[in-house]
Design a protein around this motif. Structure first.
Motif, short mmCIF file in Angstrom:
data_model
loop_
_atom_site.label_atom_id
_atom_site.label_comp_id
_atom_site.label_asym_id
_atom_site.label_seq_id
_atom_site.Cartn_x
_atom_site.Cartn_y
_atom_site.Cartn_z
N TRP A 44 1.16 -1.20 -0.09
CA TRP A 44 -0.05 -0.06 -0.12
C TRP A 44 0.71 1.35 0.15
CZ3 TRP A 44 -4.72 1.10 -1.07
CH2 TRP A 44 -5.67 -0.02 -1.26
N GLN A 45 1.83 1.24 0.65
CA GLN A 45 2.88 2.56 0.75
C GLN A 45 3.45 2.69 -0.42
OE1 GLN A 45 6.21 2.07 3.56
NE2 GLN A 45 6.88 4.08 3.06
N LYS A 46 3.82 1.55 -1.31
CA LYS A 46 4.56 1.70 -2.58
C LYS A 46 3.52 2.26 -3.73
CE LYS A 46 8.15 -1.79 -2.22
NZ LYS A 46 8.45 -2.98 -2.72
N TYR A 47 2.03 1.71 -3.52
CA TYR A 47 1.09 2.41 -4.36
C TYR A 47 1.03 3.50 -4.12
CZ TYR A 47 -3.46 3.47 -6.20
OH TYR A 47 -4.50 4.05 -6.86
N ILE A 48 1.01 4.31 -2.70
CA ILE A 48 0.55 5.83 -2.55
C ILE A 48 1.85 6.29 -3.00
CG2 ILE A 48 0.36 7.36 -0.55
CD1 ILE A 48 -2.23 5.82 -1.36
N ILE A 49 3.03 5.99 -2.89
CA ILE A 49 4.21 6.52 -3.67
C ILE A 49 3.94 6.76 -5.04
CG2 ILE A 49 6.59 6.29 -3.95
CD1 ILE A 49 6.99 5.22 -1.02
N PHE A 50 3.73 5.66 -5.70
CA PHE A 50 3.50 5.54 -7.21
C PHE A 50 2.36 6.53 -7.59
CE2 PHE A 50 0.81 4.20 -10.70
CZ PHE A 50 1.82 4.33 -11.75
N ALA A 51 1.31 6.65 -6.75
CA ALA A 51 0.14 7.69 -7.03
C ALA A 51 0.60 9.13 -6.70
CB ALA A 51 -1.04 7.42 -6.04
N THR A 52 1.46 9.37 -5.84
CA THR A 52 2.08 10.67 -5.57
C THR A 52 2.97 11.00 -6.75
OG1 THR A 52 2.34 10.06 -2.91
CG2 THR A 52 3.64 12.09 -3.83
N TYR A 53 3.70 10.27 -7.34
CA TYR A 53 4.56 10.80 -8.72
C TYR A 53 3.32 11.00 -9.79
CZ TYR A 53 9.01 9.82 -6.87
OH TYR A 53 10.29 9.63 -5.98
N CYS A 101 -1.82 19.38 -5.98
CA CYS A 101 -2.41 18.04 -6.08
C CYS A 101 -1.85 17.02 -5.24
CB CYS A 101 -2.07 17.72 -7.84
SG CYS A 101 -2.91 18.64 -8.89
N ILE A 102 -0.81 17.11 -4.86
CA ILE A 102 -0.12 16.04 -3.92
C ILE A 102 -0.84 16.44 -2.62
CG2 ILE A 102 1.90 15.13 -2.77
CD1 ILE A 102 3.51 15.68 -5.25
N ALA A 103 -0.98 17.51 -2.22
CA ALA A 103 -1.62 17.71 -0.92
C ALA A 103 -3.24 17.20 -0.95
CB ALA A 103 -1.71 19.39 -0.52
N TRP A 104 -3.77 17.60 -1.90
CA TRP A 104 -5.44 17.09 -1.94
C TRP A 104 -5.20 15.44 -1.89
CZ3 TRP A 104 -9.46 19.21 -0.70
CH2 TRP A 104 -9.67 20.84 -0.72
N MET A 105 -4.44 14.70 -2.67
CA MET A 105 -4.33 13.34 -2.57
C MET A 105 -3.99 12.98 -1.19
SD MET A 105 -2.02 10.48 -4.56
CE MET A 105 -0.80 10.59 -3.09
N LEU A 107 -4.59 14.49 1.43
CA LEU A 107 -5.68 14.68 2.38
C LEU A 107 -6.59 13.51 2.38
CD1 LEU A 107 -7.00 16.47 4.18
CD2 LEU A 107 -8.16 17.75 2.32
N VAL A 108 -6.96 13.17 1.09
CA VAL A 108 -7.81 12.01 0.82
C VAL A 108 -7.44 10.87 1.63
CG1 VAL A 108 -9.06 10.55 -0.86
CG2 VAL A 108 -9.05 12.92 -0.81
N VAL A 109 -6.11 10.41 1.53
CA VAL A 109 -5.45 9.25 1.95
C VAL A 109 -5.55 9.30 3.48
CG1 VAL A 109 -3.36 8.10 2.03
CG2 VAL A 109 -3.98 8.87 -0.06
N PHE A 110 -5.11 10.59 4.04
CA PHE A 110 -4.95 10.51 5.60
C PHE A 110 -6.42 10.54 6.06
CE2 PHE A 110 -0.61 12.58 4.91
CZ PHE A 110 -0.23 11.14 4.84
#
Length: 137
Positions: A44-53, A101-105, A107-110
């Protein structure tokens, strides 16, 4: 000149995304490790990192906004010229849009992580109460 701007905005978005990933790598690992408590938390952490990029780069490199430097929006308008002032604005906009964009993403994740934490914590307290009642009996 347009291709240089496209490359610079892409490189800047990748750099800003990398810095955000570097800053949030340990907090993400701690959050997912606490909520999931399984080896899948690393996935899950790797997916969130990928999504961040992906989110950071797509937010920072705004293709539709950059098109105005190669095509006119209307028949009556001219193609915008890339001046030093416009370069400055585009670089600033790239940094801000990437971070936004990263901050919004995040925010939703957190928010979902907080909801999951409350649920996990509720089950832990419920199980702890059951265990303490069994020990008393």
């Amino acid at each position: 000149m347009f291709f240089t701007l496209l490359f610079v905005t892409f490189a800047l978005s990748v750099t800003v995304s990398f810095m955000v990933v570097y800053i949030f790598r340990n907090p993400l690992a701690d959050i997912f490790g606490r909520i999931i408590q399984d080896t899948i938390s690393a996935a899950w952490q790797k997916y969130i990192i990928f999504a961040t990029y992906v989110v950071g780069i797509s937010g920072g490199v705004r293709i539709y906004d950059l098109e105005r430097y190669i095509t006119a929006r209307h028949k009556d308008t001219q193609i915008l010229e890339l001046t030093l002032e416009r370069w400055t604005i585009e670089i600033y906009r790239t940094i801000i849009e990437t971070l936004q964009c990263i901050a919004w993403m995040y925010l939703v994740v957190f928010i979902f992580a907080l909801i999951a934490y409350v649920i996990v914590r509720g089950f832990e307290l419920k199980n702890a109460n059951k265990t303490s009642k069994k020990d008393e009996a």
